[in-house]
Write a protein that holds these residues in place. Sequence first.
Motif, mmCIF file in Angstrom:
data_model
loop_
_atom_site.group_PDB
_atom_site.id
_atom_site.type_symbol
_atom_site.label_atom_id
_atom_site.label_comp_id
_atom_site.label_asym_id
_atom_site.label_seq_id
_atom_site.Cartn_x
_atom_site.Cartn_y
_atom_site.Cartn_z
ATOM 1 N N TYR A 1 -7.319 -3.964 -5.083
ATOM 2 C CA TYR A 1 -7.980 -5.007 -4.211
ATOM 3 C C TYR A 1 -7.925 -4.192 -2.861
ATOM 4 O O TYR A 1 -7.940 -3.867 -1.877
ATOM 5 C CB TYR A 1 -6.980 -6.378 -3.617
ATOM 6 N N ILE A 2 -9.778 -4.362 -2.104
ATOM 7 C CA ILE A 2 -10.137 -3.905 -1.118
ATOM 8 C C ILE A 2 -10.381 -5.360 -0.445
ATOM 9 O O ILE A 2 -11.677 -5.771 -1.010
ATOM 10 C CB ILE A 2 -11.009 -2.781 -0.845
ATOM 11 N N ASP A 3 -10.086 -5.516 1.058
ATOM 12 C CA ASP A 3 -10.991 -6.830 1.805
ATOM 13 C C ASP A 3 -11.494 -6.037 2.608
ATOM 14 O O ASP A 3 -12.084 -4.636 2.683
ATOM 15 C CB ASP A 3 -9.875 -7.764 2.621
ATOM 16 N N SER A 4 -12.560 -7.049 3.121
ATOM 17 C CA SER A 4 -13.928 -6.509 4.240
ATOM 18 C C SER A 4 -13.107 -5.392 5.138
ATOM 19 O O SER A 4 -13.571 -4.324 5.874
ATOM 20 C CB SER A 4 -14.490 -7.549 5.392
ATOM 21 N N SER A 5 -11.587 -5.258 5.973
ATOM 22 C CA SER A 5 -11.422 -5.130 6.439
ATOM 23 C C SER A 5 -11.161 -3.311 6.075
ATOM 24 O O SER A 5 -11.177 -2.309 6.380
ATOM 25 C CB SER A 5 -10.266 -5.425 7.307
ATOM 26 N N GLY A 6 -10.888 -3.046 4.556
ATOM 27 C CA GLY A 6 -10.491 -2.316 3.958
ATOM 28 C C GLY A 6 -11.435 -1.373 4.171
ATOM 29 O O GLY A 6 -11.136 -0.007 3.988
ATOM 30 N N ILE A 7 -12.775 -1.798 3.917
ATOM 31 C CA ILE A 7 -14.115 -1.534 3.696
ATOM 32 C C ILE A 7 -14.215 -0.752 4.580
ATOM 33 O O ILE A 7 -14.658 0.640 4.845
ATOM 34 C CB ILE A 7 -15.549 -2.070 2.970
ATOM 35 N N GLY A 8 -14.234 -1.943 5.969
ATOM 36 C CA GLY A 8 -14.409 -1.205 6.698
ATOM 37 C C GLY A 8 -13.601 0.615 7.487
ATOM 38 O O GLY A 8 -13.768 1.136 7.738
ATOM 39 N N GLU A 9 -12.339 0.438 6.838
ATOM 40 C CA GLU A 9 -11.147 1.401 7.481
ATOM 41 C C GLU A 9 -11.484 2.630 6.370
ATOM 42 O O GLU A 9 -11.749 3.660 6.883
ATOM 43 C CB GLU A 9 -10.262 1.037 7.119
ATOM 44 N N LEU A 10 -12.213 2.481 4.965
ATOM 45 C CA LEU A 10 -12.998 3.557 4.566
ATOM 46 C C LEU A 10 -13.961 4.464 5.137
ATOM 47 O O LEU A 10 -14.720 5.336 5.408
ATOM 48 C CB LEU A 10 -12.923 3.108 3.033
ATOM 49 N N VAL A 11 -15.068 3.199 5.410
ATOM 50 C CA VAL A 11 -16.718 3.945 6.174
ATOM 51 C C VAL A 11 -15.678 4.157 7.846
ATOM 52 O O VAL A 11 -16.313 5.896 7.558
ATOM 53 C CB VAL A 11 -17.125 2.308 6.536
ATOM 54 N N SER A 12 -14.530 3.870 8.407
ATOM 55 C CA SER A 12 -14.357 4.410 9.364
ATOM 56 C C SER A 12 -13.523 6.308 9.565
ATOM 57 O O SER A 12 -14.003 6.737 10.257
ATOM 58 C CB SER A 12 -13.662 3.793 10.452
ATOM 59 N N THR A 13 -13.219 6.004 8.185
ATOM 60 C CA THR A 13 -12.285 7.555 7.946
ATOM 61 C C THR A 13 -12.980 8.140 7.361
ATOM 62 O O THR A 13 -13.032 9.899 7.697
ATOM 63 C CB THR A 13 -11.364 6.723 6.744
ATOM 64 N N PHE A 14 -13.904 7.529 6.848
ATOM 65 C CA PHE A 14 -15.634 8.552 6.275
ATOM 66 C C PHE A 14 -16.088 9.783 7.652
ATOM 67 O O PHE A 14 -16.212 10.817 8.116
ATOM 68 C CB PHE A 14 -16.389 8.161 5.226
ATOM 69 N N MET B 1 1.322 -1.024 0.028
ATOM 70 C CA MET B 1 -0.250 0.200 0.239
ATOM 71 C C MET B 1 0.749 1.434 0.212
ATOM 72 O O MET B 1 1.658 1.647 1.120
ATOM 73 C CB MET B 1 -0.548 -0.095 1.160
ATOM 74 N N LYS B 2 0.727 2.221 -1.396
ATOM 75 C CA LYS B 2 1.158 4.075 -1.112
ATOM 76 C C LYS B 2 0.613 4.544 -1.147
ATOM 77 O O LYS B 2 -0.560 4.469 -2.360
ATOM 78 C CB LYS B 2 2.312 2.996 -2.489
ATOM 79 N N ILE B 3 0.720 5.748 -0.544
ATOM 80 C CA ILE B 3 0.066 6.546 -0.528
ATOM 81 C C ILE B 3 0.211 8.196 -0.547
ATOM 82 O O ILE B 3 1.306 8.257 -0.176
ATOM 83 C CB ILE B 3 -0.334 6.930 0.883
ATOM 84 N N GLY C 1 -3.723 -4.911 7.941
ATOM 85 C CA GLY C 1 -2.637 -4.360 8.607
ATOM 86 C C GLY C 1 -2.709 -2.924 8.156
ATOM 87 O O GLY C 1 -2.561 -1.847 8.229
ATOM 88 N N GLU C 2 -1.161 -3.359 7.339
ATOM 89 C CA GLU C 2 -0.748 -1.762 6.738
ATOM 90 C C GLU C 2 -1.272 -1.299 5.794
ATOM 91 O O GLU C 2 -1.266 -0.370 5.712
ATOM 92 C CB GLU C 2 0.765 -3.136 5.886
ATOM 93 N N GLY C 3 -2.465 -1.948 5.279
ATOM 94 C CA GLY C 3 -3.000 -0.736 3.789
ATOM 95 C C GLY C 3 -3.908 -0.123 4.928
ATOM 96 O O GLY C 3 -4.209 1.244 4.504
ATOM 97 N N THR C 4 -4.827 -0.654 6.247
ATOM 98 C CA THR C 4 -5.522 -0.041 6.607
ATOM 99 C C THR C 4 -5.098 0.984 7.791
ATOM 100 O O THR C 4 -5.342 2.209 8.042
ATOM 101 C CB THR C 4 -6.319 -0.553 7.553
ATOM 102 N N MET C 5 -3.781 0.875 8.026
ATOM 103 C CA MET C 5 -3.511 1.554 8.902
ATOM 104 C C MET C 5 -2.604 2.822 8.404
ATOM 105 O O MET C 5 -2.140 3.853 8.773
ATOM 106 C CB MET C 5 -1.594 1.479 9.728
ATOM 107 N N ALA C 6 -2.243 2.594 7.130
ATOM 108 C CA ALA C 6 -1.441 3.887 6.207
ATOM 109 C C ALA C 6 -2.604 4.246 5.924
ATOM 110 O O ALA C 6 -2.529 5.814 5.894
ATOM 111 C CB ALA C 6 -0.816 3.245 5.105
#
Length: 73
Positions: free
Chosen positions: A53-66, A1-3, A23-28
């Motif tokens: 690719y986005i897994d269920s944790s990634g979707i959760g992180e996007l909602v949390s970030t919103f 994951m790179k931003i 892990g790394e993607g959601t924390m970034a």
Amino acid sequence: MKIDTRTVGEVHILDCSGKITLGEGTMAIRNTVREVLKGGGNKIILNLSDVNYIDSSGIGELVSTFTTVRTAG
């Protein structure tokens, strides 16, 4: 994951690439958005065009970030 972060006017654009997974993607994402908010930025765009690719944790992180950004104004 790179931003990569760039600013256009008052808008902070976060260009994400790679996988958003537990892990790394959601924390970034979480850490980068918090840094933008600490710097006074509240207009944020997540550019996910290079995310393959986005897994269920990634979707959760996007909602949390919103929710975090919306609460911050």
